[in-house]
Design a protein around this motif. Structure first.
Motif, PDB file in Angstrom:
ATOM      1  N   ALA A  96      38.975  42.543 -38.412  1.00 27.50           N
ATOM      2  CA  ALA A  96      40.042  42.433 -37.410  1.00 27.50           C
ATOM      3  C   ALA A  96      39.957  43.614 -36.456  1.00 27.50           C
ATOM      4  N   ASN A 116      45.000  40.505 -31.940  1.00 30.13           N
ATOM      5  CA  ASN A 116      44.357  40.842 -33.215  1.00 30.13           C
ATOM      6  C   ASN A 116      43.284  39.806 -33.460  1.00 30.13           C
ATOM      7  N   LYS A 117      42.056  40.113 -33.019  1.00 32.36           N
ATOM      8  CA  LYS A 117      40.981  39.138 -33.047  1.00 32.36           C
ATOM      9  C   LYS A 117      40.131  39.322 -34.294  1.00 32.36           C
ATOM     10  N   LEU A 118      39.773  38.202 -34.919  1.00 31.41           N
ATOM     11  CA  LEU A 118      38.883  38.229 -36.073  1.00 31.41           C
ATOM     12  C   LEU A 118      37.462  37.944 -35.640  1.00 31.41           C
TER      13      LEU A 118
END
Lengths: 113, 114
Positions: free
Chosen positions: A92, A99-101
């Motif tokens: 993350a 909040n990018k995975l």
């Protein structure tokens, strides 16, 4: 572009054996998650690690987050056929208020009787 | 608690058509993210929405668009479909946007473009 590399890509073992899957990156992550995915289904969360050096255990599964929060490992003790599946790590990153995975390339595990 | 739900489960389209995929997050979750997973690969980030605003966009063409509704559900639209758009489209929800937030995934929509 952040990349998460998993190794090995494929793993076929016998029931009862131990194995370790590695997840490596040059990027620092705010947290790292491990998922298991069955064919045709969405990933199911196994664990989230947040603190560098953190170790979490889930029955026969042990997860470790690297001290620098750039890498992680998943160790399975005494593998069983039910452990078969695609194991994905995902880091993350906080970016632009979101909040990018970023997912790893995946490790396809097959445990045979 | 009901988990993340997606509809439809499967979809077949032809090249050039348009498709809309739907997602309902876990009750109380305010953020929805969309991912594309091509067979044999890990999911790739497409969009993230929080409180109806776009908070992140992946490296996808403008043919891909999304929106989030007041009840926090979301739609992903893909125009002018290409064969390469065939994939499992996953929706994930989180309570908020903190760095340690866990994303919970739905079962996905499998899209086949012929």
């Amino acid at each position: 572009t952040q990349l998460l590399e998993q190794s090995p890509q494929f793993l076929s073992i016998q029931e009862g054996e131990n194995l370790t899957v590695y997840c490596n990156s040059s990027s620092v992550f705010s947290s790292l998650q491990w998922y298991r995915q069955e064919p045709g289904e969405g990933p199911v969360l196994l664990v989230t690690v947040v603190t560098g050096g953190e170790v979490k255990k889930l029955k026969r599964l042990t997860f470790q987050f690297g001290d620098a929060r750039k890498d992680s490992s998943l160790h399975i003790t005494a593998a069983q056929p039910g452990d078969t599946g695609l194991y994905l790590c995902a880091g993350a990153i906080l970016t632009g208020g979101g909040n990018k995975l970023t997912f790893g390339t995946g490790t396809q595990l097959k445990v045979e009787l | 608690d009901t988990g993340v739900t997606q509809s439809p489960t499967h979809l077949i389209k032809t090249r050039g058509q348009q498709v809309t995929l739907r997602c309902s997050p876990i009750s109380g979750h305010k953020s929805v993210s969309w991912y594309q997973q091509v067979l044999g690969q890990g999911p790739q980030f497409i969009f993230q929405y929080y409180e109806k605003e776009e908070r992140g966009r992946g490296n996808f063409p403008d043919r891909f668009s999304a929106r989030q509704f007041p009840n926090y559900s979301s739609e992903l639209n893909v125009n002018a479909l290409l064969l390469g758009d065939s994939a499992l489209y996953l929706c994930a929800s989180t309570l908020n946007l903190g760095g340690g937030e866990t994303q919970y995934f739905g079962p996905g929509t499998r899209l086949l473009v012929l």
